[in-house]
Design an enzyme around this catalytic site. Structure first.
Site, short mmCIF file in Angstrom:
data_model
loop_
_atom_site.label_atom_id
_atom_site.label_comp_id
_atom_site.label_asym_id
_atom_site.label_seq_id
_atom_site.Cartn_x
_atom_site.Cartn_y
_atom_site.Cartn_z
CD GLU A 36 -5.44 -4.26 -5.18
OE1 GLU A 36 -4.53 -3.47 -4.87
OE2 GLU A 36 -5.85 -4.39 -6.36
CG ASN A 119 -2.00 -8.62 -8.06
OD1 ASN A 119 -1.74 -8.19 -9.19
ND2 ASN A 119 -1.10 -8.66 -7.09
CB THR A 128 12.67 -8.54 -11.35
OG1 THR A 128 11.78 -8.55 -12.46
CG2 THR A 128 13.78 -9.52 -11.66
CB VAL A 239 -11.21 3.69 -4.41
CG1 VAL A 239 -11.51 5.16 -4.14
CG2 VAL A 239 -10.88 2.96 -3.13
CG HIS A 457 10.51 0.23 -13.77
ND1 HIS A 457 11.78 -0.20 -14.05
CD2 HIS A 457 9.92 -0.76 -13.07
CE1 HIS A 457 11.95 -1.42 -13.55
NE2 HIS A 457 10.83 -1.78 -12.96
CB THR A 503 10.02 -0.49 -6.25
OG1 THR A 503 9.52 -0.85 -7.54
CG2 THR A 503 8.98 -0.75 -5.20
P1 FAD Z 1 1.27 -1.25 -7.70
O1 FAD Z 1 2.18 -2.28 -7.18
O2 FAD Z 1 1.05 -1.19 -9.16
O3 FAD Z 1 -0.12 -1.38 -6.94
C1 FAD Z 1 -1.20 -0.57 -7.23
C2 FAD Z 1 -2.47 -1.31 -6.85
O4 FAD Z 1 -3.57 -0.37 -6.86
C3 FAD Z 1 -2.87 -2.42 -7.82
O5 FAD Z 1 -2.96 -3.64 -7.13
C4 FAD Z 1 -4.23 -1.99 -8.34
O6 FAD Z 1 -5.14 -3.06 -8.53
C5 FAD Z 1 -4.73 -1.07 -7.25
N1 FAD Z 1 -5.75 -0.13 -7.71
C6 FAD Z 1 -5.72 0.63 -8.85
N2 FAD Z 1 -6.82 1.39 -8.92
C7 FAD Z 1 -7.56 1.12 -7.82
C8 FAD Z 1 -8.81 1.61 -7.33
N3 FAD Z 1 -9.47 2.59 -7.97
N4 FAD Z 1 -9.29 1.09 -6.18
C9 FAD Z 1 -8.61 0.13 -5.50
N5 FAD Z 1 -7.42 -0.35 -5.92
C10 FAD Z 1 -6.90 0.14 -7.05
N6 FAD Z 1 10.33 -2.49 -9.75
C11 FAD Z 1 11.57 -2.44 -9.24
O7 FAD Z 1 11.93 -1.46 -8.57
N7 FAD Z 1 12.43 -3.48 -9.41
C12 FAD Z 1 12.12 -4.57 -10.16
O8 FAD Z 1 12.92 -5.48 -10.29
C13 FAD Z 1 10.84 -4.61 -10.76
N8 FAD Z 1 10.48 -5.65 -11.53
C14 FAD Z 1 9.21 -5.73 -12.01
C15 FAD Z 1 8.84 -6.87 -12.74
C16 FAD Z 1 7.51 -7.04 -13.12
C17 FAD Z 1 7.11 -8.27 -13.88
C18 FAD Z 1 6.54 -6.05 -12.79
C19 FAD Z 1 5.11 -6.22 -13.19
C20 FAD Z 1 6.92 -4.90 -12.11
C21 FAD Z 1 8.26 -4.72 -11.72
N9 FAD Z 1 8.67 -3.60 -10.99
C22 FAD Z 1 9.94 -3.55 -10.50
C23 FAD Z 1 7.76 -2.49 -10.71
C24 FAD Z 1 7.23 -2.57 -9.28
O9 FAD Z 1 6.49 -3.73 -9.11
C25 FAD Z 1 6.40 -1.30 -9.02
O10 FAD Z 1 7.30 -0.21 -9.05
C26 FAD Z 1 5.69 -1.31 -7.68
O11 FAD Z 1 4.87 -2.43 -7.53
C27 FAD Z 1 4.85 -0.04 -7.57
O12 FAD Z 1 4.15 -0.08 -6.36
P2 FAD Z 1 2.77 0.70 -6.14
O13 FAD Z 1 2.31 0.33 -4.80
O14 FAD Z 1 2.99 2.14 -6.44
O15 FAD Z 1 1.80 0.21 -7.29
#
Ligand code: FAD
Length: 532
Positions: A36, A119, A128, A239, A457, A503
């Site tokens: 991360e 993070n 949310t 990464v 999204h 999500t």
């Molecule tokens: P992320 O949660 O974005 O995690 C990706 C991680 O990869 C990050 O921490 C990043 O730092 C890390 N990363 C990137 N590049 C690298 C690298 N090269 N090396 C190491 N680490 C790296 N979705 C819903 O379905 N319902 C909701 O109500 C909703 N509300 C939201 C409200 C807010 C304020 C926010 C910000 C988002 C919301 N979302 C919601 C979206 C939801 O949070 C995302 O769909 C979900 O977190 C995606 O998951 P993920 O694991 O694919 O990516």
């Protein structure tokens, strides 16, 4: 090949966490290392910052997630010092704009509100927690219905989804009743006005512990559990590259952002779940460049407004004592008051939108005290219609090998446009929002379309497809076409036009990918053991 399967997961959000959990549970001798780029914010890795009671602690955790916009924390997060010029848009707390306007900023003039979080827990530490499931054409056509239902059920368990959260709220029930009077007759059976499913654990005192990546990781972060012994989470570790030879991935090159040391970490399988922009960017930087990489970007557009609830209509449905009890309950949890959340889901052909209705005691902006609806004792609702974007190859992100971004990756330019198809549905959604507002009370903020990128999204940039015909990046099990041992995950996989929070759907897609990957790893290692 190592004696036991080693899996590298890039990104610690809900999707990377789902892969880590399922692969460790299903491949008993596997080891998972999760990388991360951002810091761990809470003692329990990946917990939602919404659960932090202390307001200063909460805002500190949010600021630390803001990568290049992390202010005073920027250098301690391993980012070069740099002047950041805030543009006309600001990101939601806990996130930063990709087009932040400073050194190494992405270019996103046509998608200006695009944002990300860096993070442990990813955006899932700030979300949310709305967890509706896709319906009708939002679903992936080539995943059979019976299997899809099972994938969604597993994803709901992983995310701790509650269908009936706040369903005991009399105010929530009154809002549903008024919306049902307005729209009920037009909506198909099973897709009417209802409560919005959310991810979290209701507490006996009426509060909610919101779900983050922590609940998805589950046993992996329980000290002493057998899975925890096979799991390692390295925060502040970027990464930089996915290494591959002869079309097969061999591991990842990582940079420890505390020491600046780089190292190669061999892996039998790499899962990239680093969000819908940074995942394709990492593939591109690693020389893995399927034609559809970064293309077909979609989101759901949002038309929002705020309405003061009508006292006469509400008091006909809610007694004074019930209102007082609700307000007293909410006052106990001022940092994150529990609120009624309702919705009308997407349905076809006549309701191609999702409506989300959040009850709040106060509007999300300072309302002029002279406004007739200021201080409304019945409170307000913030309402938004999600409107779909039809996928087009023209919309997407490109990467420039000659222009490094703030982390030294090929910089991003996002190009995106609404067409007549979207503009027509946006106009229709706006008319629906006017009706919804009229049914509930008086507008204190008129319906307006948020700037492109506001949904948070982002979908389609690594879409899955049935065949390798140049319009998808991954196969139906999320394996990157043409590259062995490489899986991608996240909203970027979603190939359809969606109106809802994605999500849950992305976790369901990840469950499918993880099950297939677990079976393949077990087979590969059994065959290797047999040949020795
Ligand atoms: P992320 O949660 O974005 O995690 C990706 C991680 O990869 C990050 O921490 C990043 O730092 C890390 N990363 C990137 N590049 C690298 C690298 N090269 N090396 C190491 N680490 C790296 N979705 C819903 O379905 N319902 C909701 O109500 C909703 N509300 C939201 C409200 C807010 C304020 C926010 C910000 C988002 C919301 N979302 C919601 C979206 C939801 O949070 C995302 O769909 C979900 O977190 C995606 O998951 P993920 O694991 O694919 O990516």
């Amino acid at each position: 090949m190592s004696p036991n399967p080693t899996i590298a997961v890039v990104g610690s959000g809900p999707i990377g966490s789902a892969y880590a959990r399922l692969l460790l549970e299903e491949v008993p001798d596997a080891r998972v290392v999760m990388f991360e780029a951002g810091p761990q914010l809470t003692p329990r890795p990946g917990a939602s910052v919404r659960n932090i009671a202390d307001p200063d602690e909460k805002s500190r955790a949010r600021e630390m997630s803001q990568g290049p916009q992390a202010g005073a924390f920027r250098e301690s997060l391993g980012l070069p010092a740099g002047a950041v010029v805030e543009g006309m848009f600001t990101a939601r707390q806990g996130t930063f704009l990709l087009d932040f306007g400073g050194d190494g900023s992405a270019h996103a003039a046509t998608f200006p509100a695009v944002a990300a979080a860096t993070n442990v827990g990813g955006q899932g530490a700030h979300w949310t927690c709305a967890t509706p499931a896709p319906a009708f054409s939002e679903k992936v056509r080539f995943i059979p219905d019976a299997e899809w239902d099972d994938l969604i059920a597993t994803a709901r368990r992983l995310l701790h989804v509650q269908d009936a959260a706040f369903s005991d709220s009399p105010i929530g029930a009154a809002i549903r009743s008024l919306l049902n009077d307005e729209f009920g007759a037009e909506l198909p059976e099973g897709y009417g006005v209802g409560t919005l499913p959310v991810a979290g654990d209701p507490q006996p005192d009426g509060t909610m512990v919101w779900a983050g990546a922590d609940v998805v990781l589950g046993p992996l972060i329980e000290p002493g559990s057998p899975e925890a012994a096979r799991f390692e989470l390295r925060d502040l570790t970027l990464v930089r590259r996915i290494e591959h030879e002869d079309g097969a991935v061999t591991g990842v090159m990582v940079e420890d952002l505390r020491t600046r040391e780089t190292a190669f970490v061999p892996a039998d399988l790499v899962v990239v779940a680093a969000d819908a922009f940074r995942s394709p960017q990492l593939l591109w930087a690693s020389g893995i460049r399927p034609a559809a990489l970064g293309r077909y970007l979609t989101e759901h557009h949002v038309v929002i407004s705020t309405v003061a609830l009508d006292g006469d209509r509400m008091s006909a449905l809610v007694g004074d004592d019930q209102l007082a009890a609700e307000l007293a309950r909410r006052a106990q949890h001022a940092a994150d008051p529990v609120a009624a959340v309702n919705r009308i889901p997407f349905s076809e052909p006549d309701h191609p939108f999702s409506l989300q209705v959040m009850y709040a005691e106060n509007p999300p902006f300072a309302l002029d005290p002279a406004h007739p609806a200021a201080g409304n004792r019945w409170g307000y609702v913030n309402m938004g219609y999600g409107v779909r974007k039809l996928p087009r190859v023209e919309d997407g992100v490109t990467f420039d090998d000659d222009e490094p971004d703030y982390r030294g990756f090929p910089n991003m330019t996002i190009e995106y446009a609404l067409t007549d198809a979207e503009n027509t549905e946006i106009a229709d959604a706006t008319a629906h929002l006017r009706r919804a507002g009229g049914a509930l009370g008086t507008f204190v903020a008129e319906p307006r379309l948020l700037p492109n990128g506001s949904s948070l999204h982002y979908m389609g940039t690594m879409r899955m497809g049935e065949t390798d015909d140049g319009t998808s990046v991954a196969d139906p099990y999320s394996r990157v076409w043409g590259t062995e041992n490489l899986i991608v995950g996240g909203n970027a996989l979603i190939p359809t036009a969606n109106t809802m929070n994605p999500t849950l759907m992305s976790v369901a897609i990840a469950v499918r990918g993880a099950r297939r990957a677990a079976a393949e790893l077990a087979e590969r290692f059994a065959a290797a053991a047999a040949s020795h």
